[in-house]
Design a protein around this motif. Sequence first.
Motif, PDB file in Angstrom:
ATOM      1  N   MET A   1     -19.056  -7.419  -4.924  1.00 15.59           N
ATOM      2  CA  MET A   1     -19.547  -6.843  -6.140  1.00 15.59           C
ATOM      3  C   MET A   1     -20.234  -5.495  -5.879  1.00 15.59           C
ATOM      4  SD  MET A   1     -19.317  -7.585  -9.187  1.00 15.59           S
ATOM      5  CE  MET A   1     -19.909  -8.287 -10.646  1.00 15.59           C
ATOM      6  N   ARG A   2     -20.976  -5.377  -4.782  1.00  7.81           N
ATOM      7  CA  ARG A   2     -21.649  -4.118  -4.451  1.00  7.81           C
ATOM      8  C   ARG A   2     -20.643  -3.013  -4.178  1.00  7.81           C
ATOM      9  NH1 ARG A   2     -26.886  -5.154  -0.661  1.00  7.81           N
ATOM     10  NH2 ARG A   2     -27.995  -6.451  -2.146  1.00  7.81           N
ATOM     11  N   VAL A   3     -19.545  -3.349  -3.557  1.00  7.22           N
ATOM     12  CA  VAL A   3     -18.518  -2.350  -3.254  1.00  7.22           C
ATOM     13  C   VAL A   3     -17.968  -1.769  -4.550  1.00  7.22           C
ATOM     14  CG1 VAL A   3     -16.231  -2.010  -2.252  1.00  7.22           C
ATOM     15  CG2 VAL A   3     -17.917  -3.399  -1.041  1.00  7.22           C
ATOM     16  N   ILE A   4     -17.749  -2.603  -5.523  1.00  4.71           N
ATOM     17  CA  ILE A   4     -17.226  -2.143  -6.803  1.00  4.71           C
ATOM     18  C   ILE A   4     -18.234  -1.210  -7.481  1.00  4.71           C
ATOM     19  CG2 ILE A   4     -16.548  -2.867  -9.129  1.00  4.71           C
ATOM     20  CD1 ILE A   4     -15.353  -5.388  -7.826  1.00  4.71           C
ATOM     21  N   ARG A   5     -19.516  -1.549  -7.421  1.00  4.57           N
ATOM     22  CA  ARG A   5     -20.550  -0.684  -7.999  1.00  4.57           C
ATOM     23  C   ARG A   5     -20.582   0.673  -7.299  1.00  4.57           C
ATOM     24  NH1 ARG A   5     -25.523  -4.688  -8.095  1.00  4.57           N
ATOM     25  NH2 ARG A   5     -24.529  -6.310  -9.319  1.00  4.57           N
ATOM     26  N   HIS A   6     -20.478   0.647  -5.965  1.00  5.82           N
ATOM     27  CA  HIS A   6     -20.498   1.902  -5.217  1.00  5.82           C
ATOM     28  C   HIS A   6     -19.280   2.758  -5.561  1.00  5.82           C
ATOM     29  CE1 HIS A   6     -24.038   1.104  -2.894  1.00  5.82           C
ATOM     30  NE2 HIS A   6     -23.548  -0.055  -2.432  1.00  5.82           N
ATOM     31  N   ILE A   7     -18.140   2.130  -5.701  1.00  5.56           N
ATOM     32  CA  ILE A   7     -16.934   2.870  -6.073  1.00  5.56           C
ATOM     33  C   ILE A   7     -17.096   3.455  -7.475  1.00  5.56           C
ATOM     34  CG2 ILE A   7     -14.472   2.623  -6.622  1.00  5.56           C
ATOM     35  CD1 ILE A   7     -14.310   0.604  -4.301  1.00  5.56           C
ATOM     36  N   ALA A   8     -17.671   2.674  -8.380  1.00  8.55           N
ATOM     37  CA  ALA A   8     -17.882   3.161  -9.748  1.00  8.55           C
ATOM     38  C   ALA A   8     -18.831   4.361  -9.758  1.00  8.55           C
ATOM     39  CB  ALA A   8     -18.426   2.041 -10.624  1.00  8.55           C
ATOM     40  N   VAL A   9     -19.876   4.313  -8.970  1.00  5.66           N
ATOM     41  CA  VAL A   9     -20.830   5.426  -8.894  1.00  5.66           C
ATOM     42  C   VAL A   9     -20.144   6.674  -8.342  1.00  5.66           C
ATOM     43  CG1 VAL A   9     -22.909   6.256  -7.723  1.00  5.66           C
ATOM     44  CG2 VAL A   9     -22.888   3.980  -8.752  1.00  5.66           C
ATOM     45  N   VAL A  10     -19.345   6.512  -7.315  1.00  2.59           N
ATOM     46  CA  VAL A  10     -18.630   7.646  -6.723  1.00  2.59           C
ATOM     47  C   VAL A  10     -17.674   8.253  -7.744  1.00  2.59           C
ATOM     48  CG1 VAL A  10     -16.924   8.289  -4.979  1.00  2.59           C
ATOM     49  CG2 VAL A  10     -18.880   6.873  -4.343  1.00  2.59           C
ATOM     50  N   ILE A  11     -16.965   7.432  -8.487  1.00  2.29           N
ATOM     51  CA  ILE A  11     -16.038   7.938  -9.502  1.00  2.29           C
ATOM     52  C   ILE A  11     -16.794   8.709 -10.582  1.00  2.29           C
ATOM     53  CG2 ILE A  11     -14.480   7.229 -11.372  1.00  2.29           C
ATOM     54  CD1 ILE A  11     -13.520   4.975  -9.466  1.00  2.29           C
ATOM     55  N   ILE A  12     -17.926   8.183 -11.019  1.00  4.88           N
ATOM     56  CA  ILE A  12     -18.722   8.868 -12.039  1.00  4.88           C
ATOM     57  C   ILE A  12     -19.232  10.209 -11.511  1.00  4.88           C
ATOM     58  CG2 ILE A  12     -20.893   8.763 -13.347  1.00  4.88           C
ATOM     59  CD1 ILE A  12     -20.347   5.711 -13.599  1.00  4.88           C
ATOM     60  N   LEU A  13     -19.696  10.249 -10.282  1.00 10.02           N
ATOM     61  CA  LEU A  13     -20.164  11.508  -9.687  1.00 10.02           C
ATOM     62  C   LEU A  13     -19.035  12.518  -9.574  1.00 10.02           C
ATOM     63  CD1 LEU A  13     -22.586  10.208  -6.901  1.00 10.02           C
ATOM     64  CD2 LEU A  13     -23.195  11.414  -9.003  1.00 10.02           C
ATOM     65  N   LEU A  14     -17.870  12.080  -9.141  1.00 10.01           N
ATOM     66  CA  LEU A  14     -16.724  12.980  -9.023  1.00 10.01           C
ATOM     67  C   LEU A  14     -16.304  13.518 -10.393  1.00 10.01           C
ATOM     68  CD1 LEU A  14     -14.545  11.216  -6.308  1.00 10.01           C
ATOM     69  CD2 LEU A  14     -15.814  13.357  -6.098  1.00 10.01           C
ATOM     70  N   ALA A  15     -16.333  12.662 -11.402  1.00 11.87           N
ATOM     71  CA  ALA A  15     -16.000  13.110 -12.758  1.00 11.87           C
ATOM     72  C   ALA A  15     -16.988  14.176 -13.234  1.00 11.87           C
ATOM     73  CB  ALA A  15     -15.984  11.923 -13.716  1.00 11.87           C
ATOM     74  N   GLY A  16     -18.263  13.982 -12.943  1.00 11.95           N
ATOM     75  CA  GLY A  16     -19.275  14.968 -13.312  1.00 11.95           C
ATOM     76  C   GLY A  16     -19.071  16.292 -12.603  1.00 11.95           C
ATOM     77  N   ILE A  17     -18.760  16.241 -11.329  1.00  9.99           N
ATOM     78  CA  ILE A  17     -18.518  17.467 -10.560  1.00  9.99           C
ATOM     79  C   ILE A  17     -17.300  18.196 -11.106  1.00  9.99           C
ATOM     80  CG2 ILE A  17     -17.817  18.338  -8.298  1.00  9.99           C
ATOM     81  CD1 ILE A  17     -19.621  16.098  -7.094  1.00  9.99           C
ATOM     82  N   CYS A  18     -16.236  17.461 -11.407  1.00  9.61           N
ATOM     83  CA  CYS A  18     -15.028  18.078 -11.966  1.00  9.61           C
ATOM     84  C   CYS A  18     -15.311  18.738 -13.311  1.00  9.61           C
ATOM     85  CB  CYS A  18     -13.915  17.046 -12.111  1.00  9.61           C
ATOM     86  SG  CYS A  18     -13.229  16.521 -10.530  1.00  9.61           S
ATOM     87  N   THR A  19     -16.132  18.100 -14.128  1.00 10.51           N
ATOM     88  CA  THR A  19     -16.494  18.662 -15.423  1.00 10.51           C
ATOM     89  C   THR A  19     -17.262  19.967 -15.250  1.00 10.51           C
ATOM     90  OG1 THR A  19     -16.577  16.466 -16.416  1.00 10.51           O
ATOM     91  CG2 THR A  19     -17.738  18.236 -17.581  1.00 10.51           C
ATOM     92  N   ILE A  20     -18.220  19.977 -14.364  1.00  5.89           N
ATOM     93  CA  ILE A  20     -19.008  21.186 -14.107  1.00  5.89           C
ATOM     94  C   ILE A  20     -18.114  22.311 -13.609  1.00  5.89           C
ATOM     95  CG2 ILE A  20     -20.783  22.189 -12.608  1.00  5.89           C
ATOM     96  CD1 ILE A  20     -22.191  19.410 -12.789  1.00  5.89           C
ATOM     97  N   LEU A  21     -17.229  22.015 -12.681  1.00  6.92           N
ATOM     98  CA  LEU A  21     -16.329  23.042 -12.148  1.00  6.92           C
ATOM     99  C   LEU A  21     -15.383  23.567 -13.214  1.00  6.92           C
ATOM    100  CD1 LEU A  21     -15.503  21.589  -8.615  1.00  6.92           C
ATOM    101  CD2 LEU A  21     -16.999  23.513  -9.175  1.00  6.92           C
ATOM    102  N   SER A  22     -14.859  22.691 -14.053  1.00  4.46           N
ATOM    103  CA  SER A  22     -13.935  23.152 -15.086  1.00  4.46           C
ATOM    104  C   SER A  22     -14.658  24.017 -16.113  1.00  4.46           C
ATOM    105  CB  SER A  22     -13.234  21.976 -15.758  1.00  4.46           C
ATOM    106  OG  SER A  22     -14.149  21.178 -16.458  1.00  4.46           O
ATOM    107  N   LEU A  23     -15.903  23.680 -16.458  1.00  6.84           N
ATOM    108  CA  LEU A  23     -16.670  24.516 -17.377  1.00  6.84           C
ATOM    109  C   LEU A  23     -16.938  25.880 -16.773  1.00  6.84           C
ATOM    110  CD1 LEU A  23     -19.218  21.974 -18.854  1.00  6.84           C
ATOM    111  CD2 LEU A  23     -17.296  23.050 -20.030  1.00  6.84           C
ATOM    112  N   ARG A  24     -17.203  25.930 -15.499  1.00  4.13           N
ATOM    113  CA  ARG A  24     -17.444  27.206 -14.818  1.00  4.13           C
ATOM    114  C   ARG A  24     -16.192  28.075 -14.869  1.00  4.13           C
ATOM    115  NH1 ARG A  24     -19.342  31.717 -13.695  1.00  4.13           N
ATOM    116  NH2 ARG A  24     -19.358  32.398 -11.563  1.00  4.13           N
TER     117      ARG A  24
END
Length: 123
Positions: A1-24
Amino acid sequence: MRVIRHIAVVIILLAGICTILSLRLVRSGRDGSPHPAESMGAVLAPSVQPPMLVVDSLRVGGAAEQAGLRVGDLIETVDGDSVPSLAAADQALAGRGPLDIHVRRGKDEVDISIVTDKDRPRE
């Protein structure tokens, strides 16, 4: 279960970074250079009084603020050419050298000369 949470957090962080870069990329030119109005330290927006643009915000200490441009100023011309749209402003502001901007401020009309950040000598 912890692995799934960690993967979910990483995906959310990557999505945020992609959004910031695309706005730039959207805000910058195709080559990654700053948007032309940003080089003078201003954000422009369409005015409710077309065919002009309004100064929406200014960067503290930026070239536009130092030259005397104010939030709410209506930009009528840049170097003698009307700027009825953001695209026209981008083209007019992409020029080099001091920009001669004619603005309407309330009932007054003001001429302002701005030396953009890209035209300032490097220290």
